[in-house]
Design an enzyme around this catalytic site. Structure first.
Site, PDB file in Angstrom:
ATOM      1  N   ALA A 155       0.833  -1.204   0.000  1.00 47.80           N
ATOM      2  CA  ALA A 155       0.000   0.000   0.000  1.00 47.80           C
ATOM      3  C   ALA A 155       0.873   1.262   0.000  1.00 47.80           C
ATOM      4  O   ALA A 155       1.830   1.338  -0.755  1.00 47.80           O
ATOM      5  CB  ALA A 155      -0.968  -0.021   1.186  1.00 47.80           C
ATOM      6  N   CYS A 156       0.569   2.214   0.858  1.00 48.72           N
ATOM      7  CA  CYS A 156       1.257   3.505   0.821  1.00 48.72           C
ATOM      8  C   CYS A 156       2.710   3.428   1.269  1.00 48.72           C
ATOM      9  O   CYS A 156       3.451   4.397   1.115  1.00 48.72           O
ATOM     10  CB  CYS A 156       0.508   4.525   1.677  1.00 48.72           C
ATOM     11  SG  CYS A 156      -1.092   5.005   0.993  1.00 48.72           S
ATOM     12  N   SER A 157       3.125   2.307   1.842  1.00 45.96           N
ATOM     13  CA  SER A 157       4.519   2.143   2.255  1.00 45.96           C
ATOM     14  C   SER A 157       5.360   1.442   1.203  1.00 45.96           C
ATOM     15  O   SER A 157       6.540   1.137   1.455  1.00 45.96           O
ATOM     16  CB  SER A 157       4.592   1.359   3.576  1.00 45.96           C
ATOM     17  OG  SER A 157       3.945   2.054   4.614  1.00 45.96           O
TER      18      SER A 157
END
Length: 372
Positions: A155-157
């Site tokens: 995801a966003c990481s």
């Protein structure tokens, strides 16, 4: 064991930009259409009318003023409210590969490196446009890179997890160079018809070139340390996937797009990320006062302001924690890399900084760097 350096970054930015005012006008028109179609149910009290959005609400809630998208017309069509892409045949470059290659070529140009000398390509993003073949392998072929490639989704990481993965391989000596590419077409997973989140995301692609730190003759950043962590949570979720048809869920369903419980995310993620950064710095013997700059995940201005203040022990100066959120909106894993790419050239040799991204999972990744 070898040392690792970041020698180049690249950013692909779509040409189409949507302002808050444009987005609000489209959303409010959609809400009016929906309310008219459901007037009887609204009058009987069985459903609630959709409220209007406003530019003031968006700015106050997020700090976002604009976002870039690959298709503006479909997003702003009140009868559609999501992008409209022209279908491509299997022998044409995919959408993610195309924008990823653009960002990668820019990163290679900055470093003066030929694609053929790259040993690893990681496509790290919050969504993949297909299950297989891997987007990364397609990018590898289009670039003419060597070695091997694979996709990664945290995801966003995804960007910082990709950087740690590539850095570990370089440290061990299994490869010399790696490209970590983050093509984020967030406009396709966003529910543009939901007032609480219709303003959050934009499209972009970033690329980071990492190399073995030996005899480098270009400006670069030493990668001093990397750290990643995960903790399961349902508070940011997207249920879309290849099992949809097996549960007879092919209809237009809200839970098949981006969803979040914003209040719980704020309450749980902020202390998680702040502690992660503090522990990472302490274990590496880096004091908060040693940090010249923070390049944080660009999800929400209030979140970044909180984390920056928690890490530094004071309110960061604007140049200590640059935001690109107002221009790009949330671009998932690419956000911190955009900030790093656009706001790092002014650092002097010896200046230290920290790249950090966080999001669904929960997941958080941090990279401590030093200007060489």
């Amino acid at each position: 064991m070898y040392n690792v350096a970041i020698t180049g970054t690249g950013v692909f930015t779509p040409t189409a930009r949507i302002t808050n005012d444009e987005l609000v006008a489209a959303f409010n028109s959609y809400a009016d259409l929906w309310n008219a179609e459901n007037a009887a149910a609204i009058a009987s009290g069985t459903v609630e009318a959709k409220p209007h959005s406003s530019s003031d609400f968006i700015l106050a809630a997020s700090g976002i003023e604009n976002r870039y998208v690959l298709d503006k017309e479909g997003v702003l069509d009140p009868a559609r409210m999501y992008p409209r892409f022209t279908p491509r045949s299997d022998d044409q470059p995919g959408f993610m590969a195309e924008i990823g290659v653009d960002a990668a070529q820019k990163a290679l140009s900055v470093a003066g490196v030929d694609a053929a000398d790259v040993d690893l390509v990681i496509c790290a993003a919050s969504n993949m446009e297909r299950a297989y073949p891997a987007i990364a392998v397609e990018i590898q072929q289009l670039l003419g890179a060597g070695g091997f490639a694979f996709d990664m989704n945290v995801a966003c990481s995804s960007a910082t997890f990709g950087i740690q993965t590539a850095a570990d391989m370089i440290r061990s000596g299994s490869i010399r160079r790696a490209l970590v590419i983050n093509p984020e077409i967030c406009s396709a997973h966003l529910e543009w018809r939901d007032r609480d989140c219709h303003f959050i995301f934009g499209d972009v692609a970033t690329a980071t070139l990492l190399e073995r730190d030996e005899d480098l003759n270009v400006p670069h950043f030493k990668v001093l340390s990397t750290r990643c962590a995960t903790q399961f949570s349902n508070n940011i979720r997207n249920n879309n996937g290849y099992l949809r048809r097996t549960i007879d869920a092919m209809e237009d369903r809200r839970d098949m797009q981006f969803m979040q419980n914003g209040r719980k995310v704020f309450k749980e993620v902020l202390p998680l990320v702040s502690k992660h950064i503090a522990d990472h710095l302490a274990d590496e013997g880096v004091a908060a006062t040693d940090l010249r700059r923070l390049w944080l995940h660009q999800a929400n201005k209030t979140m970044n302001d909180y984390i920056g203040k928690k890490v530094l022990g004071r309110t960061p100066a604007p140049d200590e924690q640059p935001n690109i959120l107002q221009d790009y909106a949330n671009t998932s894993s690419a956000g911190s890399i955009i900030a790093f790419s656009k706001h790092s050239n002014d650092l002097e040799p010896g200046d230290k900084g920290l790249i950090c991204s966080f999001g669904a999972g929960y997941s958080v990744g941090s990279v401590i760097v030093e200007r060489a």
